[in-house]
Scaffold this motif. Structure first.
Motif, PDB file in Angstrom:
ATOM      1  N   GLY A 177       0.825  -1.197   0.000  1.00 22.96           N
ATOM      2  CA  GLY A 177       0.000   0.000   0.000  1.00 22.96           C
ATOM      3  C   GLY A 177       0.862   1.250   0.000  1.00 22.96           C
ATOM      4  O   GLY A 177       2.097   1.178   0.080  1.00 22.96           O
ATOM      5  N   ILE A 178       0.195   2.379  -0.110  1.00 26.53           N
ATOM      6  CA  ILE A 178       0.869   3.682  -0.089  1.00 26.53           C
ATOM      7  C   ILE A 178       0.134   4.550   0.929  1.00 26.53           C
ATOM      8  O   ILE A 178      -1.104   4.537   0.979  1.00 26.53           O
ATOM      9  N   LEU A 196      -3.669   3.589   1.174  1.00 21.16           N
ATOM     10  CA  LEU A 196      -4.291   3.278  -0.117  1.00 21.16           C
ATOM     11  C   LEU A 196      -3.744   1.939  -0.592  1.00 21.16           C
ATOM     12  O   LEU A 196      -2.538   1.689  -0.479  1.00 21.16           O
ATOM     13  N   ALA A 255      -2.389  -0.675  -3.328  1.00 19.92           N
ATOM     14  CA  ALA A 255      -1.521  -0.349  -4.464  1.00 19.92           C
ATOM     15  C   ALA A 255      -1.412  -1.546  -5.393  1.00 19.92           C
ATOM     16  O   ALA A 255      -1.463  -2.693  -4.954  1.00 19.92           O
ATOM     17  N   PRO A 266      -1.062   3.840  -6.381  1.00 21.15           N
ATOM     18  CA  PRO A 266      -2.203   3.774  -5.459  1.00 21.15           C
ATOM     19  C   PRO A 266      -3.500   3.494  -6.199  1.00 21.15           C
ATOM     20  O   PRO A 266      -3.706   3.955  -7.322  1.00 21.15           O
ATOM     21  N   GLU A 277      -8.934   3.334  -1.415  1.00 20.42           N
ATOM     22  CA  GLU A 277      -8.645   3.610  -0.017  1.00 20.42           C
ATOM     23  C   GLU A 277      -8.943   2.384   0.841  1.00 20.42           C
ATOM     24  O   GLU A 277      -9.967   1.730   0.672  1.00 20.42           O
TER      25      GLU A 277
END
Ligand code: MG
Length: 260
Positions: A15-16, A23, A25, A35, A38
């Motif tokens: 994720g980021i 978020l 990814a 990304p 959410e």
């Protein structure tokens, strides 16, 4: 960019983090990570160690003041050792105090994450193979490190849970002058700056890659400043590196008879 790994019902994912929100990814870190949707806020998402390395290679006594606190000379060349990848844990996961040791220390460190295959890389090009940086705690059974024969550090450094890493990989950072601290139960124990390194990050990339093939995700722990000290069952240790964030882990008694 801040890269995380997190756990959900589908398993482990990349994720980021943006503005405190995780978020999901797609793609691979350092290649094409992007990304998507959410996932949730940072306090809702269970973060894992942000790397899945083939190797964790570590530098001993890379701050002169730390070498001196155990009566050692500053080394003329890097002291290198490995931690097993099975010792890695993520933020919030417990450090298990082993029954074989009576003195377990924290060691706050800047962790370099390799971003591209690296072999025989000149220090001037080190930045090209670095993917980013995270916080590391080189947890050490100091009594075993000192007493094991032949100067072996493998046992003292290699217990399960002795390599906390996280909370994320910061990809945009200059490692040359970052504050590195360790705090135990609110008490500041270590407070150093990477500008005091005996061997700086570009030199270490050149030195290590001169003999060892580094692969994406591999971790280089760069050594700890002075002020290492004991952990106790029930305490909580936080490593903070300027520009990255905080890595906090509780300490628990090792589960007797665990074979998991
Ligand atoms: Mg260390």
């Amino acid at each position: 960019v801040r890269i995380v790994r997190y756990g959900d019902e589908a398993g482990d994912r990349w994720g980021i983090v943006e503005d405190g929100v995780v978020l999901a990814a797609s793609g691979e870190p350092f290649v094409d990570l992007r990304p998507t949707t959410e996932v949730g806020s940072l306090d809702e998402v269970r973060l894992l160690a942000p790397v899945r390395p083939h190797a964790v290679i570590c530098v001993g006594r890379n701050y002169a003041a730390h070498a001196e606190e155990f009566g050692n000379e500053a080394p003329a060349a890097p002291i290198l050792f490995h931690k097993p990848v099975s010792s890695i844990i993520g933020p919030g996961a417990p450090i298990e105090y082993p029954t074989l040791s009576a003195r377990v220390d924290h060691e706050a460190e800047l962790a370099v994450v390799v971003g591209a295959p690296a072999y025989r890389v000149d220090r001037a090009r080190a930045a090209e193979v670095i993917g980013g940086y995270t916080c590391g705690n080189d947890v050490t059974a100091r009594d075993l490190q000192k007493s094991d024969p032949g100067g072996q550090w493998t046992r003292g450094k290699g217990f399960a849970t002795f390599c906390p890493l996280g909370p994320w990989i910061e990809t945009d950072l200059d490692p040359s002058d970052l504050r590195v601290t360790a705090t135990v139960d609110g008490e500041r124990r270590q407070d150093g700056r990477t500008s005091a390194f005996i061997f700086d990050v570009p030199f270490l990339i050149e030195y290590v890659s001169a003999f060892m093939r580094l692969l994406p995700g591999d971790v280089l722990l760069t050594g700890t400043p002075e002020g290492v000290g004991p952990l106790a069952v029930g305490s909580e240790v936080t490593v903070e590196v300027e520009g990255i964030g905080q890595l906090t882990n509780p300490v628990i008694a090792s589960a007797e008879g665990s074979h998991g």
